[in-house]
Design a protein around this motif. Structure first.
Motif, PDB file in Angstrom:
ATOM      1  N   SER A 144     102.811   5.123 -68.117  1.00 16.05           N
ATOM      2  CA  SER A 144     103.120   5.593 -69.470  1.00 16.05           C
ATOM      3  C   SER A 144     102.241   4.798 -70.411  1.00 16.05           C
ATOM      4  CB  SER A 144     104.598   5.418 -69.809  1.00 16.05           C
ATOM      5  OG  SER A 144     104.854   4.092 -70.210  1.00 16.05           O
ATOM      6  N   GLU A 145     101.856   5.431 -71.452  1.00 17.98           N
ATOM      7  CA  GLU A 145     100.885   4.818 -72.370  1.00 17.98           C
ATOM      8  C   GLU A 145     101.447   3.552 -72.999  1.00 17.98           C
ATOM      9  OE1 GLU A 145     101.234   6.058 -76.060  1.00 17.98           O
ATOM     10  OE2 GLU A 145     100.001   4.324 -76.563  1.00 17.98           O
ATOM     11  N   ARG A 146     102.742   3.547 -73.113  1.00 16.34           N
ATOM     12  CA  ARG A 146     103.357   2.400 -73.773  1.00 16.34           C
ATOM     13  C   ARG A 146     103.577   1.241 -72.819  1.00 16.34           C
ATOM     14  NH1 ARG A 146     108.300   1.235 -76.597  1.00 16.34           N
ATOM     15  NH2 ARG A 146     109.437   2.581 -75.179  1.00 16.34           N
ATOM     16  N   GLU A 147     103.976   1.590 -71.604  1.00 17.34           N
ATOM     17  CA  GLU A 147     104.445   0.517 -70.732  1.00 17.34           C
ATOM     18  C   GLU A 147     103.575   0.297 -69.504  1.00 17.34           C
ATOM     19  OE1 GLU A 147     108.523   1.206 -69.786  1.00 17.34           O
ATOM     20  OE2 GLU A 147     109.048   1.727 -71.837  1.00 17.34           O
ATOM     21  N   GLY A 148     102.441   0.970 -69.437  1.00 16.14           N
ATOM     22  CA  GLY A 148     101.615   0.755 -68.257  1.00 16.14           C
ATOM     23  C   GLY A 148     102.234   1.373 -67.021  1.00 16.14           C
ATOM     24  N   TYR A 149     102.048   0.745 -65.905  1.00 11.21           N
ATOM     25  CA  TYR A 149     102.524   1.293 -64.637  1.00 11.21           C
ATOM     26  C   TYR A 149     103.858   0.677 -64.267  1.00 11.21           C
ATOM     27  CZ  TYR A 149      98.081   3.551 -63.936  1.00 11.21           C
ATOM     28  OH  TYR A 149      96.989   4.352 -64.079  1.00 11.21           O
ATOM     29  N   LYS A 150     104.883   1.498 -64.278  1.00 14.59           N
ATOM     30  CA  LYS A 150     106.206   0.980 -63.911  1.00 14.59           C
ATOM     31  C   LYS A 150     106.624   1.535 -62.570  1.00 14.59           C
ATOM     32  CE  LYS A 150     109.666   0.088 -66.445  1.00 14.59           C
ATOM     33  NZ  LYS A 150     110.853   0.318 -67.266  1.00 14.59           N
ATOM     34  N   GLY A 151     107.418   0.793 -61.871  1.00 19.85           N
ATOM     35  CA  GLY A 151     107.976   1.324 -60.637  1.00 19.85           C
ATOM     36  C   GLY A 151     107.233   0.876 -59.398  1.00 19.85           C
ATOM     37  N   SER A 152     106.332  -0.073 -59.565  1.00 24.76           N
ATOM     38  CA  SER A 152     105.615  -0.557 -58.384  1.00 24.76           C
ATOM     39  C   SER A 152     105.222  -1.994 -58.678  1.00 24.76           C
ATOM     40  CB  SER A 152     104.381   0.303 -58.156  1.00 24.76           C
ATOM     41  OG  SER A 152     103.404  -0.419 -57.449  1.00 24.76           O
ATOM     42  N   GLU A 153     104.962  -2.765 -57.635  1.00 25.10           N
ATOM     43  CA  GLU A 153     104.595  -4.148 -57.913  1.00 25.10           C
ATOM     44  C   GLU A 153     103.103  -4.294 -58.206  1.00 25.10           C
ATOM     45  OE1 GLU A 153     105.506  -5.247 -53.322  1.00 25.10           O
ATOM     46  OE2 GLU A 153     104.439  -6.766 -54.483  1.00 25.10           O
ATOM     47  N   PHE A 154     102.384  -3.175 -58.164  1.00 32.64           N
ATOM     48  CA  PHE A 154     100.935  -3.251 -58.408  1.00 32.64           C
ATOM     49  C   PHE A 154     100.534  -2.425 -59.613  1.00 32.64           C
ATOM     50  CE2 PHE A 154      99.754  -5.611 -54.777  1.00 32.64           C
ATOM     51  CZ  PHE A 154     100.628  -5.264 -53.765  1.00 32.64           C
ATOM     52  N   ALA A 155      99.401  -2.786 -60.194  1.00 30.93           N
ATOM     53  CA  ALA A 155      98.836  -1.997 -61.276  1.00 30.93           C
ATOM     54  C   ALA A 155      97.328  -1.949 -61.079  1.00 30.93           C
ATOM     55  CB  ALA A 155      99.174  -2.628 -62.625  1.00 30.93           C
ATOM     56  N   PRO A 156      96.736  -0.771 -61.279  1.00 28.81           N
ATOM     57  CA  PRO A 156      95.286  -0.668 -61.121  1.00 28.81           C
ATOM     58  C   PRO A 156      94.567  -1.074 -62.395  1.00 28.81           C
ATOM     59  CG  PRO A 156      96.237   1.504 -61.479  1.00 28.81           C
ATOM     60  CD  PRO A 156      97.357   0.526 -61.594  1.00 28.81           C
ATOM     61  N   THR A 157      93.600  -1.964 -62.275  1.00 26.73           N
ATOM     62  CA  THR A 157      92.848  -2.422 -63.443  1.00 26.73           C
ATOM     63  C   THR A 157      91.360  -2.286 -63.151  1.00 26.73           C
ATOM     64  OG1 THR A 157      92.696  -4.708 -62.688  1.00 26.73           O
ATOM     65  CG2 THR A 157      94.660  -4.094 -63.937  1.00 26.73           C
ATOM     66  N   TYR A 158      90.567  -2.338 -64.195  1.00 21.51           N
ATOM     67  CA  TYR A 158      89.121  -2.286 -63.968  1.00 21.51           C
ATOM     68  C   TYR A 158      88.395  -3.173 -64.962  1.00 21.51           C
ATOM     69  CZ  TYR A 158      88.677   0.937 -67.979  1.00 21.51           C
ATOM     70  OH  TYR A 158      88.700   1.506 -69.227  1.00 21.51           O
ATOM     71  N   GLU A 159      87.192  -3.562 -64.563  1.00 21.14           N
ATOM     72  CA  GLU A 159      86.359  -4.376 -65.439  1.00 21.14           C
ATOM     73  C   GLU A 159      85.381  -3.425 -66.112  1.00 21.14           C
ATOM     74  OE1 GLU A 159      84.069  -7.290 -63.397  1.00 21.14           O
ATOM     75  OE2 GLU A 159      83.342  -8.238 -65.216  1.00 21.14           O
ATOM     76  N   ASP A 160      85.331  -3.460 -67.413  1.00 20.61           N
ATOM     77  CA  ASP A 160      84.441  -2.522 -68.095  1.00 20.61           C
ATOM     78  C   ASP A 160      83.101  -3.181 -68.427  1.00 20.61           C
ATOM     79  OD1 ASP A 160      85.686  -2.553 -71.546  1.00 20.61           O
ATOM     80  OD2 ASP A 160      84.832  -4.130 -70.279  1.00 20.61           O
ATOM     81  N   LYS A 161      82.279  -2.403 -69.094  1.00 23.37           N
ATOM     82  CA  LYS A 161      80.907  -2.846 -69.391  1.00 23.37           C
ATOM     83  C   LYS A 161      80.864  -4.162 -70.157  1.00 23.37           C
ATOM     84  CE  LYS A 161      79.124   1.119 -71.053  1.00 23.37           C
ATOM     85  NZ  LYS A 161      78.688   2.502 -70.734  1.00 23.37           N
ATOM     86  N   ASP A 162      81.877  -4.409 -70.955  1.00 18.39           N
ATOM     87  CA  ASP A 162      81.874  -5.641 -71.746  1.00 18.39           C
ATOM     88  C   ASP A 162      82.432  -6.824 -70.985  1.00 18.39           C
ATOM     89  OD1 ASP A 162      83.128  -3.558 -74.411  1.00 18.39           O
ATOM     90  OD2 ASP A 162      81.045  -3.994 -73.821  1.00 18.39           O
TER      91      ASP A 162
END
Lengths: 198, 638
Positions: A144-162
């Motif tokens: 959800s846009e407000r709370e990120g990824y809920k319901g799992s112990e993991f969250a997918p993240t990425y490193e951007d150009k900056d």
């Protein structure tokens, strides 16, 4: 406001929610219409990409649907029913003829070695997340846009150009593809503070 | 406690007492199962039966207490020798229901154990009944799991089965798994536990990698078959091809076209060279056409070939003369089945001409070539033709029994080249068609009706109109009449997959005419509960029913209570079921395992009233003990 499934458009997550507009929430008639017609028929799994699936039952509804969705329909998970193994083979060919893929490394906290994936193989966040789930054998929570990824112990993240670490799914897919340098599946406890806060 | 897989009373005749005139001879009857013992015993038993039936049965005994005139032992010896000839498991299941001794004899002579749902019975129970099994076939996840409709780690683990088999079946020779989760440890255990192990087939499996394959290759000295078909094999960077032992190998089949990592080619070449019995070889896409050539000239006895990439690798030094591919194919005079062509360069296609005439199976489904490029192949097949694509296939492949047409682009909305025209052409040209899988963007009732009339031998009809809810694109009508014609005219139809815009009427046709249908796939179809009711009430042979995104609810589910014990499973995802409705089923049918599978976590489900996915199946074991947290099993007393 927690927008229902219908609001998930195309390959983006909750683009509508991030859109800045003047007007009261809930005044978008078109969206409410979609919501009711979609409710009965679409894939209710809390995947970000169930999109504008118009539950048509007859010709006239079909015609109406065409009007509100002028662009290509979102990809429904598992449709058409072709094994991902075959889909990937054909897509790989497509990518190879169209030019080089966008290969990024994927790491997961706790996994001994990294993987590499070609972002061009996926049509949107839903397919990417599904592929990651299958690759590392885990479940990503509900976005959800407000709370990120809920319901799992993991969250997918990425490193951007900056060089910043971002939560996957916040920006439109195309923007993500062009700015993503590498992926990291983080333990959610570490992901706090990223994106829109938890 | 023993319980038969079909919940019916068996006739009990254990309490027969032996007639006195045979008691002395019964003790001398050889209790071991050998041919000579039973033949002599059976001779005496038949004469005894005719005499004792008249003398030893008082008229007052009711028919159910008929006393057998000859000892069980003899009968079982005879039976076992006869039952050895029964190979079909359906026949064997029937034979086992005759009486307790037939049940026993059949159990002792069954050598291939087929378990259609790994959760329907426990390893201990299955192996307790069948003690002399040499081959095990196990199926796990339902088919919709292939399309990401099931979260990973749902189950279907091979581990409990392989552990039990090491104790129960030391002479195990063959294992065939479909949609099971297999770990490297499982493969290691398999490799070291069964000295006579000969055949391993893994179809649509996952959970293992090249290290697991290495165990199999190195430890199974009698290995004849290693077939990996559409399985996911992780790259553990282990050179499994080099693990095959030195010396002559008895390999007959090596299929690894699904393995998505490079292999040691030099080791493969040496392996092929020392495998004189090798008949089936399907290479993965990391094998170039140059390497293929080298393998083919070493294995001219091949009957089944998967060509790998069928294009040269990047590095080709200048002045390198190209091998004579036509020669290579010409030497393989026994080729009947050709596949692969994963990265085909059309220039090389003429190489296969020498074998076209003998082919019974040609799979170009992974090849990105045009119909125009394929045309010359048709010229080499028995008949010639100037038509294109599917029309060319229709014109030249008169004996075609099975056809699968896949889309190049697996999306809903793009214009594709495959349509009703191709289906119509196929139906007119390939009259002997038995099985068809056809993906297309648009279709007409007329073409489907034509196929139903032209191809009466159809047993499998799977049509996937990729645009959801698409009506007949010429008339605008639903596709009801087309599918109705299929079930009406194709009297041998056992498997059906429907698509396009369908109303309840289509299902009424299926219920009315689809009396032999065993497997039915439904997606985005139907108007109301009546659709599902028609099918559940009309199709007595229905065993596997998979439905997604269709408006069928609790009332429809309830209408199948009379039939669910006869089915292997029912899958319904994104329909209109409620947990209460499913709970009623669980309460009414204690031998059904009713699983509710949800994809996200519970807290994020919009309404607790929704059932995302229902997967239910009959089982002798009750709820399984390896349930992941996203699965809820509804209890009969819940």
């Amino acid at each position: 406001m927690e927008i229902g499934v219908a609001a998930y458009r195309k390959n983006d997550l909750n683009l509508k929610a991030t859109e800045l507009r003047l007007g009261l929430p809930g005044t978008d008639d078109h969206e409410m219409e979609e919501q009711t017609s979609v409710r009965n028929n679409n894939n209710k799994r809390p995947s970000p990409d169930t999109g504008d699936d118009c539950g048509v039952k007859n010709k006239s509804e079909a015609a109406g649907c065409e009007e509100v969705t002028p662009v290509a329909k979102a990809q429904i998970v598992g449709w058409p029913p072709i094994r991902s193994y075959r889909k990937n083979s054909l897509q790989q060919k497509k990518t190879e003829t169209e030019g080089t893929g966008i290969y990024v490394k994927v790491s997961m906290d706790g996994a001994p070695y990294l993987r590499k994936i070609d972002l061009k193989l996926y049509n949107g966040y839903a397919e990417l997340l599904k592929a990651l789930e299958n690759m590392f054998k885990f479940t990503i929570g509900q976005y959800s846009e407000r709370e990120g990824y809920k319901g799992s112990e993991f969250a997918p993240t990425y490193e951007d150009k900056d060089g910043d670490w971002m939560l996957v799914g916040d920006v439109p897919w195309e923007m993500f593809m062009s700015s993503c340098k590498r992926l990291r599946i983080m333990k959610r406890s570490e992901a706090r503070g990223l994106g829109c806060g938890v | 406690m023993r319980q038969d897989l079909v919940l019916e009373q068996m006739s009990e005749d254990d309490d027969r007492s032996q007639p006195s005139d045979l008691r002395s001879s019964s003790s001398s009857i050889n209790k071991t199962r050998n041919c000579s013992g039973s033949i002599s015993a059976s001779g005496s038993s038949t004469s005894a039966s005719s005499s004792s039936s008249a003398s030893s049965i008082p008229l007052s005994i009711p028919v159910t207490e008929y006393q057998s005139p000859y000892p069980d032992q003899v009968l079982e010896n005879v039976l076992e020798n006869v039952l050895c000839f029964l190979t079909s498991r359906h026949d064997r299941n029937a034979a086992s229901l005759v009486c307790k001794s037939w049940w026993r004899a059949e159990a002792l002579t069954r050598s291939e154990l087929f378990i259609g749902n790994c959760y329907a019975v426990s390893p201990v129970r299955a192996m307790g009944r069948f003690s002399r099994v040499r081959a095990v076939v196990l199926k796990g996840k339902p088919r919709f799991a292939d399309f990401n409709l099931m979260p990973p780690d749902w189950g279907a683990h091979f581990t409990p089965w392989v552990s039990s088999m090491t104790r129960a079946y030391p002479w195990l020779e063959k294992v065939c798994l479909k949609r099971m989760s297999v770990s490297d440890n499982d493969l290691a255990l398999l490799a070291k536990s069964f000295l006579g192990f000969k055949e391993l087939m893994l179809v649509c499996c996952d959970g293992f990698g090249t290290s697991g394959l290495s165990f199999i290759a190195s430890k199974c000295r009698q290995l004849r078959v290693l077939d990996l078909i559409e399985s996911e094999v992780s790259d553990d960077e282990v050179d499994w091809i080099s693990s095959f032992p030195e010396g002559e190998s008895c390999l007959e089949s090596l299929i690894f076209d699904c393995v998505e990592c490079a292999i040691n080619f030099e080791a493969l070449e040496k392996l092929v060279a020392r495998s004189p019995s090798l008949k089936k070889l399907r290479l993965n896409r990391y094998v170039s056409i140059v390497q293929l050539y080298r393998l083919m000239i070493r294995a001219p006895q091949l009957t089944h070939l998967g060509t790998g990439s069928f294009s040269p690798s990047e590095v080709m030094a200048q002045g390198d003369s190209e091998p004579d591919y036509v020669f290579a194919f010409a030497t393989c005079k026994s080729l009947v089945c050709l596949s692969g062509f994963r990265e085909i360069t059309p220039d090389y296609l003429p190489a296969i001409y020498p074998v076209c005439a003998n082919l019974t199976s040609l799979n170009f489904s992974y090849a990105n070539i045009t119909a125009e490029q394929l045309k010359p192949c048709h010229k080499k097949l028995p008949q010639t033709s100037n038509l294109l694509g599917l029309q060319a296939v229709a014109a030249t492949c008169k004996e075609l029994r099975e056809l699968r047409v896949f889309p190049v682009e697996a999306q809903e909305d793009i214009e594709g080249p495959v349509s009703e025209v191709g289906l119509q052409a196929i139906s007119e040209g390939c009259r002997k068609l038995q099985s068809i899988l056809y993906f297309c963007q648009r279709m007409t009732n007329a073409a489907v009706i034509a196929m139903s009339e032209n191809c009466p031998d159809l047993e499998v009809f799977r049509l996937c109109i990729m645009g959801r809810h698409r009506p007949d694109h010429v008339t605008g009508e639903p596709m009801d009449e087309g599918f109705g014609a299929i079930v009406r005219n194709c009297k041998k139809l056992t498997r059906l997959a429907v698509s396009g815009l369908l109303t309840d009427r289509a299902f009424s046709y299926i219920g009315k005419y689809g009396k032999l249908v065993r497997t039915l796939s439904v997606a985005f179809a139907g108007d109301s509960d009546m659709g599902l009711k028609y099918v559940l009430q009309g199709c007595p042979r229905l065993q596997k029913l998979e439905i997604r995104d269709s408006p069928f609810g609790d009332a429809a589910l309830h209408s199948g209570l009379h039939h669910y014990y006869n089915m292997r499973f029912l899958w319904m995802s994104s329909c209109r079921l409620t947990p209460q409705g499913c709970q009623q089923i669980a309460r009414a049918m204690p031998n059904l395992v009713v699983e509710l599978i949800r994809y996200g976590s519970l807290e994020n489900q919009e309404k607790l009233d929704d059932v995302e996915t229902l997967y239910m199946y009959r089982s002798l074991e009750g709820p399984r003990d390896d349930v992941p947290e996203f699965v809820t099993i509804l209890r009969a007393d819940g």
